[in-house]
Design a protein around this motif. Structure first.
Motif, PDB file in Angstrom:
ATOM      1  N   ASP A 128       2.804  -5.949  -1.069  1.00 51.87           N
ATOM      2  CA  ASP A 128       1.921  -4.839  -1.423  1.00 51.87           C
ATOM      3  C   ASP A 128       2.231  -3.590  -0.600  1.00 51.87           C
ATOM      4  O   ASP A 128       2.151  -2.471  -1.089  1.00 51.87           O
ATOM      5  N   ASP A 131       5.458  -2.258  -2.372  1.00 50.95           N
ATOM      6  CA  ASP A 131       5.521  -1.900  -3.802  1.00 50.95           C
ATOM      7  C   ASP A 131       4.821  -0.567  -4.052  1.00 50.95           C
ATOM      8  O   ASP A 131       3.991  -0.115  -3.262  1.00 50.95           O
ATOM      9  N   ALA A 132       5.206   0.070  -5.144  1.00 51.96           N
ATOM     10  CA  ALA A 132       4.759   1.448  -5.393  1.00 51.96           C
ATOM     11  C   ALA A 132       3.293   1.518  -5.790  1.00 51.96           C
ATOM     12  O   ALA A 132       2.631   2.523  -5.557  1.00 51.96           O
ATOM     13  N   ASP A 133       2.762   0.440  -6.416  1.00 50.77           N
ATOM     14  CA  ASP A 133       1.395   0.536  -6.938  1.00 50.77           C
ATOM     15  C   ASP A 133       0.335   0.278  -5.866  1.00 50.77           C
ATOM     16  O   ASP A 133       0.654  -0.029  -4.719  1.00 50.77           O
ATOM     17  N   GLU A 143      -3.953  -3.200  -0.257  1.00 48.90           N
ATOM     18  CA  GLU A 143      -3.464  -1.861  -0.582  1.00 48.90           C
ATOM     19  C   GLU A 143      -4.359  -0.841   0.118  1.00 48.90           C
ATOM     20  O   GLU A 143      -5.139  -1.214   0.992  1.00 48.90           O
ATOM     21  N   CYS A 156      -1.028   2.923   3.315  1.00 51.68           N
ATOM     22  CA  CYS A 156      -0.037   1.930   2.887  1.00 51.68           C
ATOM     23  C   CYS A 156       1.282   2.653   2.596  1.00 51.68           C
ATOM     24  O   CYS A 156       1.285   3.741   2.017  1.00 51.68           O
ATOM     25  N   ASN A 158       3.835   1.861   0.522  1.00 55.72           N
ATOM     26  CA  ASN A 158       4.141   1.924  -0.922  1.00 55.72           C
ATOM     27  C   ASN A 158       5.578   2.361  -1.215  1.00 55.72           C
ATOM     28  O   ASN A 158       5.856   2.991  -2.227  1.00 55.72           O
TER      29      ASN A 158
HETATM   30 CA   LIG Z   1       1.574  -1.090  -2.828  1.00 58.73          CA
END
Ligand SMILES: [Ca+2]
Ligand SMILES: [Ca+2]
Length: 291
Positions: A128, A131-133, A143, A156, A158
């Protein structure tokens, strides 16, 4: 009389000041020279990495680059250097491809954590973090919804990271866990396969759904006596049954971390430098940091 005494004090202070200045200059010159020797040591290590790739296309722990060198003397300095390939480790940035979590890599990372007897939930939180989201992977994920509510809020990442220490704020992580993880993981700027000739048994087992940790230790023992030249060698060593995920493995390394230290009396400098192989050319310097 008083004037003479004052003059004597002034003179002694002057000479002390000169002495201090001179010592500073001397130290600065030594430091300058030490930095030059350090650069030379890094270049030498990069040349060793290049030389190896001109000799063969497989990398294993019996090779000259891996064997470490005894300290050498150069320009009156003691020079210590070490080269460690990074492809024998799990590349944390592999967890995410084009901003999305790679399920296969997440499974490998979870297995690695389990083999190291570390909390497997860390895998979700780390994925998490990268990752971009902003959707948590599951109950153990985290997140900005989590990080912004902390007593000391953090953002975060990201995105992929450059240094392992960037994982310190991740949910469930702490300095002790990070140092336990440190010998088995790395942070590389591109997707990387695991070099089965240099990987620890815990990672070899993580690359398989059916290779136990004991068998992975036996496999690594066998490999250290006779390295794997190719898939055929690896399959023979594994015998019937156990298989590694062959899409994720390699028999050579691309990234190497060079650690160098240069010392003489009061002066000491050190550095770490990450090099990436560049075919038959001199390796590319990815980053360099003072130690
Ligand atoms: Ca993320
Ligand atoms: Ca080699």
């Amino acid at each position: 009389m008083l004037i003479l005494a004052l003059a004597a004090i002034a003179a002694s202070q002057f000479s002390l000041r000169i002495h201090v200045q001179w010592r500073k200059l001397e130290n600065a010159a030594d430091l300058d020279q030490a930095r030059w020797v350090l650069r030379a040591a890094e270049q030498w290590a990069a040349a060793v990495i290049l030389d190896d790739s001109l000799q063969n296309s497989v990398d294993h722990l019996g090779e000259a680059w891996a064997r470490g060198m005894p300290p050498v003397e150069a320009e009156g300095f003691r020079v210590d250097g070490r080269i460690r390939d990074q492809d024998g480790r799990f590349n944390v940035n592999n967890l995410v491809r084009a901003g999305r979590v790679d399920a296969t890599q997440l499974t490998i990372f979870r297995r690695l954590l389990a083999n190291l007897r570390l909390p497997t939930e860390l895998a979700d939180a780390v994925a998490d973090w990268l990752d971009a989201d902003s959707e948590p992977l599951g109950p153990a994920g985290a997140e900005n919804g989590y990080y912004h509510q902390l007593p000391e809020p953090v953002g975060c990442a990201n995105r992929p990271i450059v240094n392992l220490s960037e994982l310190l704020p991740v949910r469930g992580m702490n300095a002790r866990l990070l140092s336990q993880l440190h010998p088995y993981v790395t942070v590389l700027p591109t997707y990387s396969r695991v070099n089965v000739n240099t990987a620890a048994p815990e990672l070899l087992a993580a690359l398989s759904g059916n290779l136990g940790l004991d068998d992975a230790y036996a496999l690594a023992d066998q490999r250290d006596r006779a390295h794997f030249r190719n898939l055929g060698d690896l399959r023979n060593a594994l015998g019937d049954g156990a298989r590694l995920d062959e899409r994720q493995i390699a028999f050579a390394s691309e990234y190497f971390l060079v650690t160098a230290q240069v010392r003489r009396a009061r002066v000491g400098v050190g550095s770490q430098a990450l090099y990436r192989r560049n075919g038959r050319n001199f390796p590319n310097l990815i980053w360099r940091a003072a130690l």
